[in-house]
Write a protein that holds these residues in place. Sequence first.
Motif, mmCIF file in Angstrom:
data_model
loop_
_atom_site.group_PDB
_atom_site.id
_atom_site.type_symbol
_atom_site.label_atom_id
_atom_site.label_comp_id
_atom_site.label_asym_id
_atom_site.label_seq_id
_atom_site.Cartn_x
_atom_site.Cartn_y
_atom_site.Cartn_z
ATOM 1 N N PHE A 10 0.842 -1.018 0.155
ATOM 2 C CA PHE A 10 0.017 0.154 -0.117
ATOM 3 C C PHE A 10 0.871 1.232 0.063
ATOM 4 O O PHE A 10 1.869 1.212 0.758
ATOM 5 C CB PHE A 10 -0.883 0.038 1.201
ATOM 6 C CG PHE A 10 -1.920 1.109 1.250
ATOM 7 C CD1 PHE A 10 -2.862 1.157 0.382
ATOM 8 C CD2 PHE A 10 -1.966 2.069 2.245
ATOM 9 C CE1 PHE A 10 -3.923 2.232 0.339
ATOM 10 C CE2 PHE A 10 -2.854 3.116 2.416
ATOM 11 C CZ PHE A 10 -3.871 3.127 1.360
ATOM 12 N N SER A 11 0.552 2.139 -0.711
ATOM 13 C CA SER A 11 1.088 3.582 -0.917
ATOM 14 C C SER A 11 0.918 4.578 0.180
ATOM 15 O O SER A 11 1.687 5.391 0.523
ATOM 16 C CB SER A 11 1.017 4.120 -2.315
ATOM 17 O OG SER A 11 -0.298 4.455 -2.429
ATOM 18 N N GLY A 12 -0.257 4.452 0.955
ATOM 19 C CA GLY A 12 -0.409 5.414 1.835
ATOM 20 C C GLY A 12 -0.335 5.273 3.177
ATOM 21 O O GLY A 12 0.236 4.396 3.614
ATOM 22 N N ARG A 13 -0.700 6.175 3.838
ATOM 23 C CA ARG A 13 -0.569 6.185 5.532
ATOM 24 C C ARG A 13 -1.572 5.018 5.872
ATOM 25 O O ARG A 13 -2.633 4.639 5.513
ATOM 26 C CB ARG A 13 -1.161 7.345 6.194
ATOM 27 C CG ARG A 13 -0.917 7.441 7.791
ATOM 28 C CD ARG A 13 -1.375 8.483 8.291
ATOM 29 N NE ARG A 13 -2.777 8.744 8.150
ATOM 30 C CZ ARG A 13 -3.529 9.463 7.271
ATOM 31 N NH1 ARG A 13 -2.903 10.450 6.511
ATOM 32 N NH2 ARG A 13 -4.713 9.295 7.289
ATOM 33 N N ILE A 14 -0.802 4.084 6.943
ATOM 34 C CA ILE A 14 -1.711 3.088 7.690
ATOM 35 C C ILE A 14 -2.556 3.567 8.763
ATOM 36 O O ILE A 14 -1.958 3.827 9.684
ATOM 37 C CB ILE A 14 -0.649 1.842 8.101
ATOM 38 C CG1 ILE A 14 -0.014 1.310 6.814
ATOM 39 C CG2 ILE A 14 -1.875 0.638 8.393
ATOM 40 C CD1 ILE A 14 1.031 0.230 7.587
ATOM 41 N N SER A 15 -3.651 4.094 8.478
ATOM 42 C CA SER A 15 -4.481 4.593 9.396
ATOM 43 C C SER A 15 -5.180 3.428 9.894
ATOM 44 O O SER A 15 -5.259 2.032 9.584
ATOM 45 C CB SER A 15 -5.516 5.551 8.767
ATOM 46 O OG SER A 15 -6.398 4.823 8.027
ATOM 47 N N SER A 16 -6.042 3.373 11.304
ATOM 48 C CA SER A 16 -6.978 2.417 11.765
ATOM 49 C C SER A 16 -7.812 1.977 10.723
ATOM 50 O O SER A 16 -8.246 0.567 10.698
ATOM 51 C CB SER A 16 -7.606 2.705 13.013
ATOM 52 O OG SER A 16 -8.562 3.988 12.721
ATOM 53 N N GLU A 17 -8.401 3.016 9.996
ATOM 54 C CA GLU A 17 -9.524 2.298 8.886
ATOM 55 C C GLU A 17 -8.800 1.595 8.014
ATOM 56 O O GLU A 17 -9.325 0.426 7.487
ATOM 57 C CB GLU A 17 -10.221 3.472 8.304
ATOM 58 C CG GLU A 17 -10.901 4.604 9.120
ATOM 59 C CD GLU A 17 -11.562 5.599 8.385
ATOM 60 O OE1 GLU A 17 -10.610 6.353 7.977
ATOM 61 O OE2 GLU A 17 -12.665 5.780 8.277
ATOM 62 N N ILE A 18 -7.556 1.801 7.490
ATOM 63 C CA ILE A 18 -6.854 0.944 6.420
ATOM 64 C C ILE A 18 -6.328 -0.458 7.158
ATOM 65 O O ILE A 18 -6.739 -1.616 6.819
ATOM 66 C CB ILE A 18 -5.614 1.558 5.825
ATOM 67 C CG1 ILE A 18 -6.020 2.749 4.824
ATOM 68 C CG2 ILE A 18 -4.748 0.752 5.019
ATOM 69 C CD1 ILE A 18 -7.006 2.267 3.810
ATOM 70 N N LEU A 19 -6.017 -0.366 8.131
ATOM 71 C CA LEU A 19 -5.730 -1.665 8.972
ATOM 72 C C LEU A 19 -7.008 -2.373 9.179
ATOM 73 O O LEU A 19 -6.839 -3.602 8.822
ATOM 74 C CB LEU A 19 -5.116 -1.352 10.530
ATOM 75 C CG LEU A 19 -4.119 -2.321 11.236
ATOM 76 C CD1 LEU A 19 -5.259 -3.415 11.782
ATOM 77 C CD2 LEU A 19 -3.396 -3.036 10.097
ATOM 78 N N THR A 20 -7.960 -1.900 9.370
ATOM 79 C CA THR A 20 -9.189 -2.790 9.673
ATOM 80 C C THR A 20 -9.834 -3.125 8.452
ATOM 81 O O THR A 20 -10.223 -4.302 8.076
ATOM 82 C CB THR A 20 -10.391 -1.711 10.110
ATOM 83 O OG1 THR A 20 -9.952 -1.174 11.438
ATOM 84 C CG2 THR A 20 -11.616 -2.574 10.394
ATOM 85 N N LYS A 21 -9.392 -2.454 7.193
ATOM 86 C CA LYS A 21 -9.921 -2.952 6.009
ATOM 87 C C LYS A 21 -8.908 -4.219 5.505
ATOM 88 O O LYS A 21 -9.436 -5.265 5.013
ATOM 89 C CB LYS A 21 -9.519 -1.756 4.796
ATOM 90 C CG LYS A 21 -9.955 -2.412 3.480
ATOM 91 C CD LYS A 21 -11.358 -2.202 3.376
ATOM 92 C CE LYS A 21 -11.927 -0.692 2.942
ATOM 93 N NZ LYS A 21 -13.309 -0.502 2.423
ATOM 94 N N ALA A 22 -7.528 -4.136 6.081
ATOM 95 C CA ALA A 22 -6.698 -5.173 5.669
ATOM 96 C C ALA A 22 -7.154 -6.480 6.410
ATOM 97 O O ALA A 22 -7.476 -7.643 6.091
ATOM 98 C CB ALA A 22 -5.309 -4.896 6.046
ATOM 99 N N ALA A 23 -7.761 -6.191 7.646
ATOM 100 C CA ALA A 23 -7.957 -7.423 8.573
ATOM 101 C C ALA A 23 -9.394 -7.897 8.034
ATOM 102 O O ALA A 23 -9.667 -9.090 8.023
ATOM 103 C CB ALA A 23 -8.480 -6.759 9.974
ATOM 104 N N LYS A 24 -10.340 -7.131 7.238
ATOM 105 C CA LYS A 24 -11.434 -7.717 6.798
ATOM 106 C C LYS A 24 -11.274 -8.572 5.613
ATOM 107 O O LYS A 24 -11.761 -9.519 5.351
ATOM 108 C CB LYS A 24 -12.486 -6.408 6.121
ATOM 109 C CG LYS A 24 -12.965 -5.624 7.342
ATOM 110 C CD LYS A 24 -13.761 -4.512 6.759
ATOM 111 C CE LYS A 24 -14.312 -3.727 7.993
ATOM 112 N NZ LYS A 24 -15.416 -2.533 7.205
ATOM 113 N N ILE A 25 -10.044 -8.127 4.828
ATOM 114 C CA ILE A 25 -9.715 -9.051 3.392
ATOM 115 C C ILE A 25 -9.083 -10.346 4.234
ATOM 116 O O ILE A 25 -9.178 -11.238 3.821
ATOM 117 C CB ILE A 25 -8.755 -8.375 2.821
ATOM 118 C CG1 ILE A 25 -9.354 -7.168 2.165
ATOM 119 C CG2 ILE A 25 -8.022 -9.111 1.831
ATOM 120 C CD1 ILE A 25 -8.311 -6.218 1.421
#
Length: 262
Positions: free
Chosen positions: A201-216
């Motif tokens: 991923f190119s962007g900042r790892i926010s809690s929302e992005i981390l949660t999105k990764a966990a959903k995948i």
Amino acid sequence: MVNKLSLKQKIVKYTNGILLETEDEIVTEFPLTVYINGEEFATMVCSPTHFEEMVIGFLASEGVIRFKDEIKELQIDEDRGFAYVELYTVTVKNQQYFSKRFIGSCCGKSRQFYFQNDVQTAKTSMSKKIIKAEHCIRLMNDMQEASYVFRNTGGVHNAALATEEELVVCRSDIGRHNAIDKLYGYCLLNSIPVRDKILVFSGRISSEILTKAAKIGVGIILSKSAPTDLAIKLADDLNITAVGFIRGSTFNVYSHPERITK
């Protein structure tokens, strides 16, 4: 119909003390409103590409569906900017379920999610994938090189799913979440297992992005940018290895470093 990822725009550029009229390449922005069983569900502002993947990945990450077979029909009206989804199930959970903040606990730890549906869809990673440090750097470089839109405009986020050795699929979008949803949708449409993959991923790892990764369901996320403190806490709790600041020949590992080897 918007059918280009970028457009030429006349601009005035200041350089070396001189103002010059020239052209720049600008990313396009496209609103897509999603209807589910005839009811308006969400409007996504996105790059005009891979609509079907994005809608399916979005619905899966929001917990509306789990499998592509739950979709009876999906129609994209690009001219008007609508996506019409017919599900075999008649109703969709109340909209408040997707916007109500929730704080809960799990396994003795305090786990905070911004939205209640995240509690149902974010999974503790069961991945046993490990990766060599040099491959982290190479995958990041490969993803950035693969995005011609980013090179030409600097206006999109890039995301990819990869094995330890190579990129499997890359997507770009003006929206961070959209780029990841397109990856998820691609995998669902093509029956590609995700748990053994690495999210680049190119962007900042926010809690929302981390949660999105966990959903995948991935166990490793690689980023060229920084994580937030809440993202690190969630990564630790959800058994996800978060790697940030992958630049040049260096990076930082913020959680579960056992997956990174020399």
